[in-house]
Design a protein around this motif. Structure first.
Motif, PDB file in Angstrom:
ATOM      1  N   ASN A  88       6.531   3.611  12.175  1.00 57.16           N
ATOM      2  CA  ASN A  88       7.529   2.639  11.714  1.00 57.16           C
ATOM      3  C   ASN A  88       8.479   2.232  12.833  1.00 57.16           C
ATOM      4  O   ASN A  88       8.915   1.069  12.892  1.00 57.16           O
ATOM      5  N   GLU A  99      -7.065  -6.170   5.761  1.00 63.45           N
ATOM      6  CA  GLU A  99      -6.922  -4.840   5.158  1.00 63.45           C
ATOM      7  C   GLU A  99      -8.312  -4.219   4.989  1.00 63.45           C
ATOM      8  O   GLU A  99      -9.252  -4.910   4.580  1.00 63.45           O
ATOM      9  N   GLN A 154       2.526  -3.606   4.744  1.00 67.80           N
ATOM     10  CA  GLN A 154       3.650  -4.172   4.000  1.00 67.80           C
ATOM     11  C   GLN A 154       4.927  -4.161   4.833  1.00 67.80           C
ATOM     12  O   GLN A 154       5.731  -5.109   4.786  1.00 67.80           O
ATOM     13  N   THR A 155       5.111  -3.113   5.619  1.00 69.51           N
ATOM     14  CA  THR A 155       6.267  -3.063   6.515  1.00 69.51           C
ATOM     15  C   THR A 155       6.167  -4.162   7.569  1.00 69.51           C
ATOM     16  O   THR A 155       7.154  -4.851   7.859  1.00 69.51           O
ATOM     17  N   LEU A 184       4.589   9.107  10.473  1.00 67.48           N
ATOM     18  CA  LEU A 184       4.974   7.863   9.817  1.00 67.48           C
ATOM     19  C   LEU A 184       6.232   7.283  10.455  1.00 67.48           C
ATOM     20  O   LEU A 184       6.331   6.063  10.662  1.00 67.48           O
ATOM     21  N   GLN A 199      -3.723   2.515  -3.823  1.00 65.15           N
ATOM     22  CA  GLN A 199      -2.528   3.329  -3.989  1.00 65.15           C
ATOM     23  C   GLN A 199      -2.508   4.435  -2.932  1.00 65.15           C
ATOM     24  O   GLN A 199      -3.548   4.957  -2.533  1.00 65.15           O
ATOM     25  N   ASP A 200      -1.305   4.766  -2.480  1.00 64.14           N
ATOM     26  CA  ASP A 200      -1.114   5.882  -1.539  1.00 64.14           C
ATOM     27  C   ASP A 200      -1.833   5.667  -0.211  1.00 64.14           C
ATOM     28  O   ASP A 200      -2.154   6.641   0.480  1.00 64.14           O
ATOM     29  N   SER A 201      -2.072   4.438   0.148  1.00 63.36           N
ATOM     30  CA  SER A 201      -2.710   4.137   1.433  1.00 63.36           C
ATOM     31  C   SER A 201      -1.635   3.958   2.496  1.00 63.36           C
ATOM     32  O   SER A 201      -0.763   3.087   2.377  1.00 63.36           O
ATOM     33  N   VAL A 202      -1.703   4.766   3.532  1.00 64.23           N
ATOM     34  CA  VAL A 202      -0.711   4.668   4.606  1.00 64.23           C
ATOM     35  C   VAL A 202      -0.901   3.379   5.402  1.00 64.23           C
ATOM     36  O   VAL A 202       0.070   2.718   5.775  1.00 64.23           O
ATOM     37  N   SER A 203      -2.145   2.987   5.650  1.00 64.64           N
ATOM     38  CA  SER A 203      -2.359   1.756   6.417  1.00 64.64           C
ATOM     39  C   SER A 203      -1.843   0.544   5.654  1.00 64.64           C
ATOM     40  O   SER A 203      -1.283  -0.390   6.247  1.00 64.64           O
ATOM     41  N   ARG A 204      -1.986   0.555   4.332  1.00 62.91           N
ATOM     42  CA  ARG A 204      -1.437  -0.555   3.532  1.00 62.91           C
ATOM     43  C   ARG A 204       0.097  -0.517   3.544  1.00 62.91           C
ATOM     44  O   ARG A 204       0.749  -1.565   3.520  1.00 62.91           O
ATOM     45  N   GLN A 205       0.650   0.669   3.566  1.00 61.98           N
ATOM     46  CA  GLN A 205       2.101   0.794   3.671  1.00 61.98           C
ATOM     47  C   GLN A 205       2.582   0.194   4.994  1.00 61.98           C
ATOM     48  O   GLN A 205       3.594  -0.519   5.040  1.00 61.98           O
TER      49      GLN A 205
END
Length: 199
Positions: free
Chosen positions: A192, A8, A23-24, A188, A14-20
């Protein structure tokens, strides 16, 4: 069982798209490969120092000539490199900062691109030593840059991965995150959808 190493690099928690995206990825990978071992290294909460004289001394000096700081720098590099060597799958999550990768990710790369360890010099040029591994790069970008001259992420990371012998690299871009209209949702959703094919 495979070992998955996730890097990472977003400065935001918070509100990090790359972290989102990460997690996916983890959720889908665990569902498809429940026995696999996943290691996450967060370069924002545990940053790696940038390449300096101490690390160069640790690499280049004989053990008896290293001072304590150089030895400590070498041990840190060894730990990071050992994690990479042990991994079957590498995942790098990288927001685009100023058209390129975060400096924290560059610092990590500077620790693990090591002559005689992850690549070697030969009579015909450098040869990567990490063949057989797969890599996934999850990016988040404020604009739309894929395939344009402004994209200094993908070409650089492809070159770096190839340099150490990783040629099976998949990029998943979430683009248009800061644009108006429906660009954020569209970008996004596209990322995904591609993630769903990975696991």
């Amino acid at each position: 069982m495979s070992r998955v190493l996730i890097i990472e690099s977003s400065a935001r928690q918070q509100d990090s798209v790359s972290r989102q995206l990460t997690q996916t990825f983890i959720s889908q990978w665990k569902a498809a490969h429940p026995a696999d071992q996943i290691t996450v290294r967060d370069l924002a909460t545990h940053p790696v120092p940038h390449l300096d004289a101490n690390l160069l001394g640790g690499w280049m000096k004989p053990a008896e000539q290293r001072n304590e700081t150089e030895q400590s720098s070498l041990e840190r590099s060894n730990q990071l490199t050992d994690e990479l060597l042990a991994a079957d799958v590498l995942v790098m999550a990288a927001p685009m900062y100023n058209f390129a990768i975060p400096s924290t990710l560059k610092a990590w790369l500077d620790h693990v691109l090591r002559a005689g360890v992850t690549f070697k010099y030969t009579d015909t040029g450098p040869q990567g030593l990490l063949s057989g591994k797969r890599a996934y790069v999850l990016t988040a970008r404020g604009g739309i840059y894929a395939g344009s001259p402004s994209d200094h992420q993908e070409p650089y990371l492809r070159q770096v991965m190839a340099f150490i012998g990783i040629h099976n690299v998949t990029f998943i871009h979430a683009e248009g995150m800061n644009l108006g209209g429906d660009f954020h949702e569209k970008g996004l959703n596209q990322a995904n959808a591609k993630l769903a094919q990975v696991a």
